[in-house]
Design a protein around this motif. Structure first.
Motif, PDB file in Angstrom:
ATOM      1  N   GLN A  42     -30.484 122.163  -7.180  1.00  0.00           N
ATOM      2  CA  GLN A  42     -29.293 122.959  -6.882  1.00  0.00           C
ATOM      3  C   GLN A  42     -29.201 124.206  -7.756  1.00  0.00           C
ATOM      4  O   GLN A  42     -28.869 125.288  -7.284  1.00  0.00           O
ATOM      5  N   ARG A  72     -26.720 131.288  -7.911  1.00  0.00           N
ATOM      6  CA  ARG A  72     -27.592 130.512  -7.051  1.00  0.00           C
ATOM      7  C   ARG A  72     -27.205 130.780  -5.602  1.00  0.00           C
ATOM      8  O   ARG A  72     -26.026 130.960  -5.272  1.00  0.00           O
ATOM      9  N   LEU A  89     -28.283 129.874  -1.233  1.00  0.00           N
ATOM     10  CA  LEU A  89     -28.675 128.784  -0.345  1.00  0.00           C
ATOM     11  C   LEU A  89     -29.328 129.349   0.908  1.00  0.00           C
ATOM     12  O   LEU A  89     -28.936 130.410   1.403  1.00  0.00           O
ATOM     13  N   PRO A 130     -31.478 125.137  -1.782  1.00  0.00           N
ATOM     14  CA  PRO A 130     -31.074 126.055  -2.849  1.00  0.00           C
ATOM     15  C   PRO A 130     -32.186 127.035  -3.187  1.00  0.00           C
ATOM     16  O   PRO A 130     -33.376 126.694  -3.100  1.00  0.00           O
TER      17      PRO A 130
END
Length: 403
Positions: A156, A248, A250, A300
């Protein structure tokens, strides 16, 4: 002349647009670079007619009655309690960890009178939990940490839990009962007709004008306004003066399957297998009846649209430099996950937006100079047009002149 230019049509921007227009009779221009309103909560009907969340599952939950009542003005609700299973040791077990998780994994028969002793026998107590690893290991021990958290967190966040702030894994409780709900909030529900319909009703006000497929920087010199509400990345607003804040992102892989139901629950997590972290089946969230079903896989990645601010001390220090700039920038309000570099849930963003409105409502009106914020310059307002949103729901937006 607009009273407010709002950048970003997600929860933060849309809530403030609605409040300013309906409660203070302000003229608002709402701008978003995407082709739709709703931000990451945007949903639409796919080619098969199944309601899907384009940017992964969004499950609404809150303990705040004010927030639930506010949103209830714009939607009816479908009662929904979220449940998640984790694929661990070739078994599907409840997540967060509870009594049934432990019993199924270890073939035990623990109950509420014996589960505490089991966790205590595994735990590695710590005087202070500095990291996400510390939080889990101190509660349930290293074995369960490695089965459920270590690799999931690495996928993640692209970092080991020992490198992340304690807040990341502290969001996920450990239970000493049989409660298999992912959330225990007082209010848990899904918008009956979807999030986009809710946003459409929220923004259906004659004082609100919307421009989609528009980067605010392309129009900033042409649109006069009194104040700005910025909900995008705070480092972007200041042209990355102190470097780019890390996020981060996705990648989503959507599939429609020729079966009525694919998963035993709405979401299955994959801590240790596959490159994706979880799979979601949307019909179980929405309650829609359809002879086919649609799922999404989440991968991710480091690059792409910013989704999650990375909770690491050095990045917080970097953000604090931007916060000092934001606090000293007159006539601009920074609101939302990206603008304040905080890992907020949807209800927390709504709460922040309502709190910002409360402050605005008690502040005497003032016109800030364009030099104050170095963003827009005065001049005649251009005729505004909106490129229709691609895919799915029509936006309840009105084209206006801004005069």
């Amino acid at each position: 002349m607009f009273d407010y230019l709002i950048v970003g049509a997600g929860f933060a921007g849309s809530v403030l647009a609605e409040r300013l227009a309906s409660q203070l009779n302000k003229r608002v221009l709402l701008v978003d670079r995407r082709s739709h309103i709703g931000g990451n909560a945007y949903d639409h009907y796919n080619d098969e007619g199944i309601l899907v969340h384009k940017y992964g599952p969004h499950i609404f939950h809150t303990n705040a009655e004010r927030i639930f009542d506010y949103l209830s003005q714009f939607t009816e609700w479908r009662p929904y309690e979220h449940r998640v299973l984790a694929h661990v040791d070739d078994k599907l077990v409840p997540m967060p960890i509870n009594i049934d998780t432990v019993n199924k994994l270890y073939d035990l028969n623990l109950d509420e009178s014996t589960i505490d002793a089991f966790f205590a026998s595994k735990a590695e107590p710590k005087d202070h939990c500095w990291t996400s690893e510390d939080v889990v290991v101190s509660k349930v021990g290293r074995e369960l940490y490695e089965k459920f958290f270590k690799n999931y967190t690495r996928k993640q966040w692209g970092l080991d839990p020992s490198e992340l702030d304690a807040s990341v894994t502290a969001r996920v409780p450990t239970r000493t009962n049989h409660d298999d709900r992912y959330f225990t909030d007082k209010f848990q529900a899904m918008p009956l007709h979807g999030y986009t319909r809710m946003f459409e009703k929220m923004l259906d006000h004659p004082n609100i004008k919307i421009m989609l497929n528009t980067d605010y920087r392309e129009i900033k010199s042409m649109v006069p306004c009194n104040e700005i509400i910025f909900t995008g990345p705070v480092d972007e607003y200041f042209d990355y003066r102190y470097g780019k804040l890390p996020y981060r992102s996705l990648e989503f892989k959507h599939e429609t399957l020729d079966t009525e139901q694919h998963l035993p629950v709405a979401v299955v997590n994959y801590p240790n297998d596959h490159a994706y972290t979880r799979v979601t089946e949307f019909k179980q969230l929405t309650g829609q009846k359809h002879d086919k079903t649609s799922v999404v896989y989440e991968f991710p990645q480091a690059e792409g649209d910013p989704y999650y601010p990375i909770p690491k001390p050095e990045f917080t220090e970097q953000y604090n430099k931007y916060k000092a700039l934001a606090d000293s920038t007159r006539g601009v309000h920074f609101v939302g996950r990206l603008a304040t570099y905080k890992y907020y849930n949807m209800d927390q963003v709504v709460a922040q937006a309502l709190a910002t409105f409360d402050k605005i409502a008690v502040t005497p009106d003032r016109v800030t100079t364009f030099a104050d914020r170095s963003m827009v310059s005065p001049g005649p307002a251009p005729a505004l047009t909106r490129t229709p949103a691609k895919n799915g729901n029509a936006v309840a937006a009105k084209v206006a002149s801004g005069s």
